[in-house]
Design an enzyme around this catalytic site. Structure first.
Site, short mmCIF file in Angstrom:
data_model
loop_
_atom_site.label_atom_id
_atom_site.label_comp_id
_atom_site.label_asym_id
_atom_site.label_seq_id
_atom_site.Cartn_x
_atom_site.Cartn_y
_atom_site.Cartn_z
N LYS A 53 0.84 -1.20 0.00
CA LYS A 53 0.00 0.00 0.00
C LYS A 53 0.88 1.25 0.00
O LYS A 53 0.59 2.22 -0.71
CB LYS A 53 -0.93 -0.01 1.23
CG LYS A 53 -2.04 -1.06 1.12
CD LYS A 53 -2.78 -1.27 2.43
CE LYS A 53 -3.73 -2.45 2.32
NZ LYS A 53 -4.39 -2.82 3.59
N GLN A 97 -4.39 -1.69 9.83
CA GLN A 97 -4.27 -3.02 9.23
C GLN A 97 -4.80 -4.09 10.20
O GLN A 97 -4.45 -4.10 11.38
CB GLN A 97 -2.81 -3.31 8.86
CG GLN A 97 -2.59 -4.58 8.07
CD GLN A 97 -3.24 -4.57 6.69
OE1 GLN A 97 -3.37 -3.53 6.05
NE2 GLN A 97 -3.66 -5.74 6.23
N ASP A 120 -10.87 2.58 4.33
CA ASP A 120 -11.14 1.14 4.23
C ASP A 120 -12.64 0.85 4.21
O ASP A 120 -13.06 -0.26 3.88
CB ASP A 120 -10.57 0.42 5.47
CG ASP A 120 -9.31 -0.38 5.16
OD1 ASP A 120 -9.11 -0.77 4.00
OD2 ASP A 120 -8.54 -0.64 6.11
N1 GUN Z 1 -6.57 -7.14 6.43
C1 GUN Z 1 -6.90 -7.87 5.35
N2 GUN Z 1 -7.45 -7.08 4.40
C2 GUN Z 1 -7.46 -5.83 4.90
C3 GUN Z 1 -7.91 -4.58 4.39
O1 GUN Z 1 -8.41 -4.44 3.28
N3 GUN Z 1 -7.76 -3.52 5.23
C4 GUN Z 1 -7.21 -3.63 6.46
N4 GUN Z 1 -7.12 -2.54 7.22
N5 GUN Z 1 -6.81 -4.78 6.96
C5 GUN Z 1 -6.92 -5.87 6.18
#
Ligand code: GUN
Length: 292
Positions: A53, A97, A120
């Site tokens: 990211k 995350q 998100d």
């Molecule tokens: N863990 C697995 N997929 C994601 C996601 O799209 N966002 C976040 N914050 N954590 C994750």
């Protein structure tokens, strides 16, 4: 003949579009959008996701920052960091995350994220807005699936879409979005308690697989001509690879692909679109932030 929903190529194209927009903004004297990420602990997959990211953010010209906190971080300490991010006017959007260490209540943390910065789309406000069809931040993976279907011009209206998996992050929002106006699918959600799951899958014109089980979907449960979207990402040991592993999905592609009309590969299908969707949400947060 099966056709590939090439998420990798599409992600490059959308990233180019975002980069062009960011360049116009910065050339006109505006600041760049800023995406932040919080990661707690040492989970290997989470570290890879956050690194990707961060890399993608920089590639499109965003400012990117990562808050790395130790596994021993308390819930109160994490809430303090979140309060800081909520109040920092330089940050347009951020993600925390997941998964978080066991001693931290994930929902408490998600509930404390400002909905305006929740790129998100995990907060109850954004989920509520999504279900009501209001303007909101849509979770990145289902948004990526929608982008793939839309940009490839896949016909969805009236089709029977079976979603395998009911997670808050993928299955539940994907089912909601695909049933709404614009996609107009008839949606069935299947999960661990579903009876006749195989028969359900065989009835799917569009099969979205987010069940978290390596190569769960085999050829015998896929209707010939179906569109198959594989959300799974699993690492399996492979001594023939330089890094010692290869990535597989929730679908057994070597036998399923031949009977699909369209299929997402793994890797290079949904995954790249997930990151791009997060960038799109951040640009949207930036625009809203700037217009306030
Ligand atoms: N863990 C697995 N997929 C994601 C996601 O799209 N966002 C976040 N914050 N954590 C994750």
């Amino acid at each position: 003949m099966v056709q590939i929903l090439d998420g990798k190529a599409m992600a490059l194209q959308i990233k180019d579009e975002i980069a062009n927009e960011v360049r116009s903004l910065t050339q006109a004297g505006h600041r760049a959008p800023h995406l932040a990420a919080v990661i707690v602990g040492e989970d290997g997959a989470s570290k890879t996701y956050v690194a990707n990211k961060e890399k993608s953010s920089r590639e499109v010209g965003f400012t990117s920052s990562v808050y790395r906190m130790p596994e021993s971080t308390t819930e109160a300490q994490l809430l303090e960091t979140i309060a800081f991010l909520n109040n920092d006017p330089d940050i347009d959007g951020y993600i925390v995350q997941l998964p978080l260490p066991k001693h931290i209540n994930e929902q408490t943390i998600i509930n404390s994220i400002s909905p305006d910065k929740d790129v998100d789309g995990f907060t109850p406000i954004n989920i509520g807005r999504m279900v009501l069809g209001e303007d909101c931040f849509v979770p990145a993976t289902p948004m990526g699936i929608c982008t793939l279907l839309k940009r490839y011009g896949i016909e969805t209206a009236g089709k029977h879409c079976v979603v395998l998996g009911r997670s808050n992050i993928v299955g539940t929002p994907a089912a909601n979005l695909l049933s709404r106006k614009g996609f107009d699918c008839t949606v069935t959600i299947c999960h661990s308690k579903t009876q006749n799951l195989k028969e359900m899958c065989r009835q799917a014109d569009i099969l979205v697989v987010a069940i978290g089980k390596p190569e769960f979907v085999t050829a015998d449960i896929v209707k010939p001509g179906a569109v198959v979207i594989d959300v799974g990402i699993h690492r399996v040991e492979d001594a023939s690879k330089k890094n010692g592993y290869r990535v597989i999905g929730d679908v057994k592609h070597d036998e399923v692909d031949a009977q699909c009309s369209w299929v997402t590969p793994v890797p290079g299908g949904v995954g790249p679109l997930t990151i791009v969707s997060l960038l799109e949400n951040t640009l949207k947060a930036y625009r809203k932030h700037e217009s306030r």
